[in-house]
Enzyme design. Structure first.
Site, mmCIF file in Angstrom:
data_model
loop_
_atom_site.group_PDB
_atom_site.id
_atom_site.type_symbol
_atom_site.label_atom_id
_atom_site.label_comp_id
_atom_site.label_asym_id
_atom_site.label_seq_id
_atom_site.Cartn_x
_atom_site.Cartn_y
_atom_site.Cartn_z
ATOM 1 N N GLU B 199 0.990 -0.997 0.061
ATOM 2 C CA GLU B 199 -0.336 0.240 -0.194
ATOM 3 C C GLU B 199 0.939 1.617 -0.255
ATOM 4 O O GLU B 199 0.593 2.434 -1.198
ATOM 5 C CB GLU B 199 -1.195 0.007 1.259
ATOM 6 N N HIS B 268 -9.830 -4.401 10.826
ATOM 7 C CA HIS B 268 -10.619 -4.717 9.868
ATOM 8 C C HIS B 268 -11.816 -3.377 10.346
ATOM 9 O O HIS B 268 -12.494 -3.943 8.534
ATOM 10 C CB HIS B 268 -10.752 -5.785 9.578
#
Lengths: 361, 466
Positions: B199, B268
């Site tokens: 990322e 998450h």
């Protein structure tokens, strides 16, 4: 020869930490040293002028910092001039440059006006960023200079992104991402190496190894101090270059840029160089000896090397050097004068340039 | 030394008011805390307390005077033992008025094109009219949020060759949540790019490409993973335009699911709306319905600035009406009144809208008509539409799934206080995710998230209904 000794040191495998490095020079370094190309008189003169401009500009910036005209951080490029000048001598119009916070030299080498750079250092409206960026944050779309970045290593991913744009557009441009031996230990550098090689992006990674990441020497920070090998696991070719010799830099740069432009992907150049000044203006540089600095200046100064060749091989006389020096000083003094008297940005500029207006759909 | 009493401000936006009534006369002794006068604006009446002791030497502004500017001397107090007549004849040293002291006069406030809430909201706020967003006569189809997002990207990629999408599993896998389904087949591997799991690196590459004028759509498999990339989002994308003096824009969209899904644990489930909304140089969009998802994503892709586009995994499969046609755009920065009402304003965004709308239905059964506003964009925030509603209902509940401290609802409450304090009949209430990392156990996760019951209770509380 100190450079050669340093090469040996840098190239030694890091098997015996703390012990004296191996004496035998590694192959890569030997190769880089033996094939030093020659310059024509015009090339030598060009390199001399360009490097001298950076040197004098940075000296002036140092003085102005001391006078309180420049604030904040100010990282000088003195000693490293041959790197960016040699690279630029091998690049083409349209190729992009991006670097970290030690960026004044790169801007001048890209053809940005010294007035605009100096006025940005003093935080004035005539600066490249109208006083909003400062020493570390200047840009010129016209000159394909993409900054000027203060987060160590960020310019490597961004530079890969410039290369990505060239790949996407297939326009034949090459991006050059400069970073130091310190940034070379950031994780995103290797993420960028991976994608650049995976997608064969036209980017040259230029590692300016000036031996100290702020106050930490490469031996204290890096498990692998041969930075040309940092791309090995991705299959990216790399080489160590005598970054104090502008001819060697241009030679290696030509190879690397040609590699990238031809679609073969990225290339790593470890430029072995040295900064004479501290990391920033506030750094007394106590982590290295005065002798070390003195030796580099006397034996390897990139500008003195060219001057010596111009004298010996091209018979340039003292008057001609004086004329060049006078011209460079004039440019720098003019920039300083401008940057001292140009007004600060208008208070109304505080709230401008935050967002662009969307085009009407 | 005689002391001037200055015309106070009732609120930061007040510039003038009426001196309604003097409660003390010239010659009266005054103690600190005494009510000496009443002032009025079109919104409210306030009593003026004395902060100094002494004798009211002279009244400078008579009862009933209209349009008295804030900070105008209205009376002079002579300190104990001072010559009252001398004080009355002038030479008073100005003392700050009790309310006005902290507030700089409007002339000294920087001229801000950005929405500095208090300054930009007019006395009577105007609600954004979303009724014409659906083109008249356009055919409407039912589609999921997932399909709407895909169509938005496909349409914009057909329209502009500089638009491309990159991220993990966006191409061959067809999207981790199937949002990019079919894009590789239509646009090819140069424009639909599978990245490695990296990322920080690909966000930087996207920003670098955007600085040259390309228009990347960078997908994060979830915004939780964008934490690895947040340096490029903030330091490289958001700040470069400003740091370059306006030279170097960054037209990029960062998109992906954000916030809690179902039982995926603390790493998450984080809602980042408040984080990104804190940063000048970014736009932050968080749609609820499929039509807003489509129209706003198309606007985000066309926008010349970095846009954070926060989706929600649970909403991907929900269906809504969406008008057909490639030119359907929803403007960034405009809220939408999705349910009119007169008793209380409920404002939310993203999946928070499910609680807001559910609560409004439940409240209606008890005779409370809630006006429900979907912010849609968090930054720039359309606070004016919220204010216009609060000026009508005088009560507000703000709802989000994010954490309470420094949350988006905290910001909404503050902005209402700055711009519509005088209209409030109750303190603004908020319903948020609880101040804990998201637990895994089903019962605990349920407790950690907001629910309809909490919104109903908050709405009743601000309406003073049991």
């Amino acid at each position: 020869m100190a450079i050669a000794a340093r090469k040996t040191k840098a190239g030694a495998p890091a098997k015996a930490a703390g012990k004296a490095p191996a004496k035998s020079a590694p192959k890569g370094a030997a190769k880089a040293l033996s094939n030093v190309p020659t310059f024509t008189k015009e090339e030598e003169l060009h390199a001399y002028r360009e490097m001298l401009l950076i040197r004098r500009f940075e000296e002036k910036a140092g003085q102005m910092y001391g006078m309180g005209l420049i604030g904040g951080f100010c990282h000088l490029y003195i000693g490293q001039e041959a790197v960016v000048i040699g690279m630029q001598m091998a690049s083409k119009d349209g190729d992009q440059v991006i670097t970290g916070y030690r960026d004044h030299g790169h801007m001048l080498a890209c053809g940005m006006e010294s007035r605009g750079v100096m006025a940005e250092l003093t935080g004035r409206r005539g600066g490249y960023s109208h006083g909003k960026g400062g020493s570390m944050h200047m840009f010129s779309r016209e000159k394909n200079f993409y900054g000027g970045h203060g987060i160590v290593g960020a310019q490597v991913s961004l530079g890969a992104g410039l290369g990505f744009a060239n790949w996407y557009r297939q326009d034949g441009r090459v991006s050059m991402a400069y970073f130091g031996d310190g940034a070379a230990n950031q994780g995103q550098v290797y993420e960028s190496f991976n994608m650049a090689q995976l997608w064969k992006l036209p980017v040259v990674f230029v590692i300016e190894n000036n031996r100290y990441a702020m106050g930490t020497s490469v031996n204290r920070a890096s498990a692998q101090t041969d930075f040309s090998k940092r791309g090995v696991s991705f299959g990216i070719p790399g080489e160590q270059v005598d970054g104090m010799d502008v001819r060697a830099v241009r030679e290696a740069a030509s190879r690397a840029i040609e590699h990238a432009r031809s679609g073969k992907g990225p290339y790593i150049l470890e430029m072995q160089t040295y900064r004479y000044r501290g990391h920033s203006m506030s750094d007394p540089a106590k982590y290295r000896s005065k002798d070390e600095v003195q030796r580099m200046r006397e034996e390897h100064d990139p500008i003195e090397q060219v001057r010596g060749r111009l004298t010996r091989e091209h018979k340039l006389g003292e008057d001609e050097f004086k004329a060049i020096d006078a011209k460079v000083r004039e440019i720098v003094n003019d920039a300083a004068e401008f940057a001292t008297h140009d007004p600060e940005p208008d208070a109304s500029e505080l709230y401008t340039d935050i967002l662009l207006e969307p085009a009407q759909a | 030394m005689p002391i001037d009493i200055l015309m106070p401000a009732l609120s930061p936006t007040m510039e003038q008011g009426k001196l309604a009534k003097w409660l003390k006369a010239e010659g009266d002794k005054i103690k600190a805390g005494d009510i000496i006068a009443e002032i009025e604006t079109d919104k409210a009446t306030m009593e003026v307390e004395a902060v100094d002791e002494g004798v009211l030497a002279k009244i400078l502004i008579a009862d009933g005077t209209e349009n008295v500017a804030v900070n105008t001397p209205i009376a002079v107090i002579a300190a104990d033992g001072e010559d009252v007549s001398a004080a009355a004849s002038g030479g008073a040293k100005a003392a700050p008025a009790p309310q006005a002291a902290e507030v700089p006069p409007p002339a000294e406030m920087p001229a801000s094109p950005a929405p500095a809430a208090a300054a930009s909201v007019p006395a009577q706020a105007k609600s954004y009219d979303a009724s014409s967003e659906f083109p008249a006569g356009a055919e409407v189809v039912s589609m999921t949020v997932r399909e709407a997002l895909r169509d938005a990207m496909a349409e914009e990629m057909r329209r502009d060759a500089d638009v491309f999408v990159m991220g993990e599993e966006v191409a061959e896998y067809q999207g981790a949540y199937k949002v990019t389904q079919g894009l590789l087949q239509e646009f090819g591997a140069r424009r639909v790019i599978d990245t490695p799991i990296t990322e920080h690196g690909f966000a930087g590459i996207g920003v670098g490409a955007a600085l040259t004028g390309l228009r990347p759509i960078v997908e994060f498999m979830t915004f939780n993973f964008a934490m690895q990339a947040i340096d490029h989002i903030i330091n490289s994308a958001a700040k470069t335009l400003y740091m370059s003096g306006g030279q170097m824009g960054c037209p990029i969209v960062f998109r992906g699911p954000n916030g809690a899904a179902a039982r995926v644990g603390a790493q998450h489930s984080h809602d980042y709306a408040a984080w990104y909304s804190n940063v000048p140089g970014l736009k932050v969009v968080m749609p609820y319905s499929a039509s807003d998802a489509k129209g706003l994503l198309k606007s985000a892709i066309r926008d010349p600035n970095p846009v954070i586009f926060l989706e929600n995994e649970i909403l991907y499969g929900r269906s809504f009406d969406v008008p057909k046609g490639d030119d359907f755009l929803i403007p960034i920065g405009k809220a939408k009144v999705v349910r009119p009402g007169s008793d209380v304003t409920i404002v939310s965004f993203g999946i928070g809208m499910t609680y807001a709308l559910g609560a409004a239905e439940a409240l209606a059964k008890e005779g409370i008509e809630a006006e429900v506003i979907d912010l849609r964009t968090i930054r720039p925030m359309d606070i004016e539409t919220v204010i216009a509603s609060v000026q009508k209902t005088n009560r507000c509940v703000a709802v989000e799934e994010g954490f309470p401290q420094s949350g988006v609802t905290a910001e909404i409450g503050m902005k209402i206080m700055e711009a519509a304090f005088d209209y409030l009949d109750a303190p603004v209430a908020r319903v948020t995710g609880k101040d804990v990392p998201m637990p895994y156990a089903a019962n605990l996760e349920k407790l950690a998230l907001p629910n309809i019951g909490e919104v109903v209770a908050a709405a009743k509380a601000v309406c003073y209904r049991a």
